[in-house]
Write an enzyme that holds these catalytic residues in place. Structure first.
Site, PDB file in Angstrom:
ATOM      1  N   ASP A 105      18.617   5.988 -56.258  1.00 27.22           N
ATOM      2  CA  ASP A 105      18.141   5.787 -54.893  1.00 27.22           C
ATOM      3  C   ASP A 105      19.247   6.060 -53.875  1.00 27.22           C
ATOM      4  O   ASP A 105      19.351   5.371 -52.860  1.00 27.22           O
ATOM      5  CB  ASP A 105      17.569   4.372 -54.709  1.00 27.22           C
ATOM      6  CG  ASP A 105      16.700   4.260 -53.457  1.00 27.22           C
ATOM      7  OD1 ASP A 105      16.232   5.296 -52.966  1.00 27.22           O
ATOM      8  OD2 ASP A 105      16.526   3.127 -52.958  1.00 27.22           O
ATOM      9  N   SER A 144      17.394  -0.691 -45.232  1.00 23.94           N
ATOM     10  CA  SER A 144      17.586   0.200 -46.371  1.00 23.94           C
ATOM     11  C   SER A 144      18.587   1.297 -46.051  1.00 23.94           C
ATOM     12  O   SER A 144      18.482   1.980 -45.027  1.00 23.94           O
ATOM     13  CB  SER A 144      16.264   0.873 -46.755  1.00 23.94           C
ATOM     14  OG  SER A 144      15.546   0.078 -47.636  1.00 23.94           O
ATOM     15  N   HIS A 147      14.922   6.736 -50.796  1.00 20.51           N
ATOM     16  CA  HIS A 147      13.555   6.449 -50.351  1.00 20.51           C
ATOM     17  C   HIS A 147      13.419   6.435 -48.826  1.00 20.51           C
ATOM     18  O   HIS A 147      12.313   6.479 -48.299  1.00 20.51           O
ATOM     19  CB  HIS A 147      13.033   5.147 -50.965  1.00 20.51           C
ATOM     20  CG  HIS A 147      13.578   3.885 -50.385  1.00 20.51           C
ATOM     21  ND1 HIS A 147      14.616   3.189 -50.961  1.00 20.51           N
ATOM     22  CD2 HIS A 147      13.225   3.170 -49.291  1.00 20.51           C
ATOM     23  CE1 HIS A 147      14.862   2.100 -50.253  1.00 20.51           C
ATOM     24  NE2 HIS A 147      14.036   2.077 -49.235  1.00 20.51           N
TER      25      HIS A 147
END
Length: 477
Positions: free
Chosen positions: A147, A220, A117
């Site tokens: 992911d 992230s 993402h």
């Protein structure tokens, strides 16, 4: 009354004791300095650029959607900053968006791991190293289901992280994260492992590591280290009601991430095992109705036609207790275990069927592409029947059975006052099993309903909008 000198001595002794406790506590806390010094050079900042249509509000201002209206739970990090509109003398309808995330180098020749993402839909990916130099990265491959994304920069002799075994992690163990929260490069936060094997909504194939490490937007894709300085996970998601850190952070285990990375590097895509079933959790009432001594396993609510499970003899109502000897405690354990198997491999399921344990050997299939949906629910037919549950049911037509891939079943045409209304049944629901018995007609449904026991959990399998699940209820005296 104590003498002044004795009081002084007692106070001094108490101070020494307190100081000793503080020193002992400090001695028990880990020192992360050496770990950070060695690991930081291999942690990178990732930014992306994406060309997209420009949305301008009145007065030339961007029309930014209200983020407060988004679902607050398990949202992906808000990696994308407010878009900046570049100067465009030609008046073209293009704008450039940027995002910030983290990543880490896993090989000296330039392979980098991050979250999917972070780089999704990017036209350009820039990796900034610890010495502030920037390199353009090529996307080797990405896997939205886990992911995970694998990048490649053209360089040699880059610093790399040490890779650890996430399966060796223990709950309560210290862990540390390095990343770029809100763009602050190489920020370090620490905490402990809160839980292992967590399943999050819509994340069926990753047994997440839960920690209380402070993770925020920009972390992230960054690494999660153990005290040995080894990467054991990729920081991926947070549980938040405010948009920021709330003590619940989730990382992709390194064993999962590296398996994905190796497949992306070799084939550009990821293959996963698949059974072809719809499962649900076994609660206390369902366990009682299926003759289990405790709530455990994965209850098979639907078996897809011609899928691996159907070919292996798995049936609706089976409770899967283990896969190749690995126990299924929660239903969410099953997708993790099946997804880790290679398509075409052999596996053995231990199931409970009609109160008896049995083993089913079968061949694992390949997980289909995303987007395939189950058939829609049927509409009422003609023959009708009423019963003590407080519903009227209608038999399915041959065409409806074909569309729903059913051999039998009845559809609820009307819900009146009674048990059915209390357990939430609706018109249009299709009932295929009642009290562990297959329903092939309205007459069978009525007969089984009339014979239902009182004050004991009874199960019913219901299809609603094509999705099957078991529900339980009790009939009072």
């Amino acid at each position: 009354m104590l003498m002044p000198s004795l009081k002084k001595s007692c106070s001094a002794l108490l101070a020494l004791l307190l100081l000793g406790q503080v020193l002992v506590a400090q001695a028990n806390l880990p020192d992360f300095t050496e770990l950070v010094e060695k690991a930081s050079p291999a942690v990178v900042n990732i930014s992306t650029r994406q060309r997209m249509p420009e949305r301008m509000a009145a007065g030339g201002q961007l029309n930014i959607p209200d983020l407060q209206g988004l679902p607050p739970i398990f949202r992906e990090f808000f990696e994308r900053n407010i878009p900046q509109v570049p100067q465009n003398p030609g008046g073209g309808r293009q704008r450039e968006a940027q995002s910030l995330g983290s990543g880490f180098i896993i090989s000296a020749d330039g392979y980098v791991l991050t979250n999917n993402h972070v780089i999704a839909d990017a036209d350009e990916i820039i990796v900034r190293l610890s010495d502030r130099s920037e390199l353009e990265a090529k996307l080797v491959g990405a896997d939205p289901r886990s992911d995970v994304a694998l990048l490649k920069v053209e360089a040699k002799g880059l610093p790399t992280v040490k890779l650890g075994k996430s399966e060796d992690l223990k709950v309560g163990e210290w862990v540390l994260a390095i990343g770029s929260p809100f763009g602050f490069d190489h920020s370090v936060t620490a905490g402990i492992v809160s839980a292992k094997g967590r399943s999050l909504p819509n994340e069926s194939y990753v047994p997440f590591i839960q920690t209380d490490v402070a993770i925020n937007p920009g972390n992230s894709g960054g690494p999660l280290f153990n005290l040995s300085g080894e990467v054991v996970g990729i920081n991926s998601q947070i549980f938040t009601r405010s948009g920021g850190f709330m003590g619940l952070s989730f990382a992709i285990p390194m064993s999962v991430a590296m398996d994905v990375a190796e497949q992306l590097k070799a084939d550009g895509k990821v293959s996963r095992g698949w059974l072809g079933v719809v499962i649900q959790e076994v609660n206390k009432d369902l366990a009682e109705s299926f003759g289990l001594d405790r709530p455990a396993g994965a209850l098979v609510a639907q078996v897809l036609e011609d899928g691996p499970a159907a070919k292996g003899g798995l049936q609706v109502g089976d409770v899967i207790l283990s896969l190749d000897g690995k126990p299924i405690v929660m239903s969410a354990d099953l997708p993790h275990l099946v997804g880790a198997l290679k398509p075409g491999s052999k596996a053995t399921l231990e199931v409970v069927r009609e109160g008896k344990r049995r083993k089913l050997p079968l061949t694992i299939g390949a997980l289909p592409e995303e987007g395939e949906e189950l058939a829609s629910a049927a509409q009422p037919g003609a023959e009708r029947s009423s019963n003590r549950l407080g519903v009227r049911v209608v038999e399915l037509t041959a065409e409806q059975k074909k569309n729903l891939d059913l051999r039998g079943g009845v559809v609820i045409s009307e819900v009146m006052e009674g048990p059915a209304a209390l357990i939430g049944l609706r018109p249009g629901d299709v009932v295929t099993h009642l009290n562990n018995q297959a329903i092939d007609s309205a007459k069978t449904f009525t007969e089984v309903a009339q014979a239902l026991p009182k004050n004991r959990s009874v199960s019913m399998r219901v299809l609603r909008q094509g999705r099957a699940s078991f529900i339980t209820f009790k009939l009072a005296d």
